[in-house]
Design an enzyme around this catalytic site. Sequence first.
Site, short mmCIF file in Angstrom:
data_model
loop_
_atom_site.label_atom_id
_atom_site.label_comp_id
_atom_site.label_asym_id
_atom_site.label_seq_id
_atom_site.Cartn_x
_atom_site.Cartn_y
_atom_site.Cartn_z
N ASP A 94 0.87 -1.18 0.00
CA ASP A 94 0.00 0.00 0.00
C ASP A 94 0.91 1.22 0.00
OD1 ASP A 94 -1.68 2.13 0.55
OD2 ASP A 94 -2.84 1.07 2.08
N HIS A 95 0.96 1.92 -1.14
CA HIS A 95 1.93 3.01 -1.29
C HIS A 95 1.58 4.23 -0.45
CE1 HIS A 95 5.53 4.38 -2.95
NE2 HIS A 95 5.27 4.34 -4.25
#
Length: 425
Positions: free
Chosen positions: A397-398
């Site tokens: 999850d950036h």
Amino acid sequence: MPISIKMPALSPTMEQGKLARWLVKVGDTVSAGDIMAEIETDKATMEFEAVDEGTIVAIEIPEGTDNVKVGTVIAQLAGEGEDASAPVAKPAAAAAPAPAAAAAAPAPVAAAPAAAPVKSGDRVIASPLAKRIAAQKGVDLAAVKGSGPNGRIVKADVEGAQPGAAAPVAAAAPAAAPAPVAAPAPVAAALPDFGIPHEDLPLSTMRKTIARRLTESKQQVPHIYLTVDIRLDALLKLRGELNAALAARGVKLSVNDMLIKALGVALTQVPQCNVAFAGDTLRQYARADVSVAVSIPNGLITPIITDASGKGLAAISTGMADLAKRAKEGKLAPTEFIGGTASLSNMGMMGIKQFEAVINPPQGMIMAIGAGEKRPWVLEDGSLGVATAMCATGSFDHRAIDGADGAQLMAAFRELVENPLGLLA
């Protein structure tokens, strides 16, 4: 009066479910702990136990009904001393106050005192189980505030009470809203008929949840994918030696057991990746609980190996075998598959070389494992040889995990797999 049995929340994420099957019928007598129904939740099909004693006097929701909201009355139970043959009165919705009266009413200045215990004549309304517990503990039921339907005293009200004293009284709550009713299933756009022979199959509650959550994840979570090639020869050699030593104990390690341990240790070494994202909050976990994808009929479930970095390989192996078996039988408790700090999905046994898995929010990452295969490999001395290798792809999850931190986790994971003695430390 009869006790209303309501659709339970069998998991923290459950909002509605399917009443798959009734195991009782009108006229049956049940006791606390008896299995009354099978309910299909967003995670699995689970058994629903009675918490009171009495006779079933009405089934309000027939079996097979889908989209029954949590809190909906699904049956009625007559308690001890009540006429099980009497018709059950349906609860009427409370009338709303007239606008003028509502406007004229003064604003409340203090909370109302807690209601006194509800009595019917001189008899306190309490479940048979609550009466037995009160008698054993010497609790005065006349002084206990009931939290059950219509003030009925139930087991939980007397368990914490002191002899001769009342159980702690909760602050008066506002009047409950009418019980929700079963919601109609959402209508999807009709598929065009191209004249091809076909069969339209209704989706299970689990499949609907999978479809919804995966859509939300791909739409709302910005995924970044990082892939590494990992040599497996040392891990396979160590696995063979450990299995020979553990054979007398009936333990047989799988490659997946060792990869679970490797991911758990890597997450503790790179805690920036052992996180969950929620709006303006980033939660960093102090323990690595690894959710492991297991395929079951009609769906997928992710039982959890808690403290994967702290458990020994034998404990992970026996624990995973037990969880996988009970997952396929639909016998996992919600605490065994809801939660986890990161996930691992292994499709190598199916011959898949490399894939990108979808993150399971609010977790921050998932590791996708491909098949091990013989490949040309540049050996330590610079010569060209053959090695057994696999691809591992981390989905991150950036919003929560920077690419550099994700790369550090992938490097730590590769190091542990290629030098597996570190898994025994």
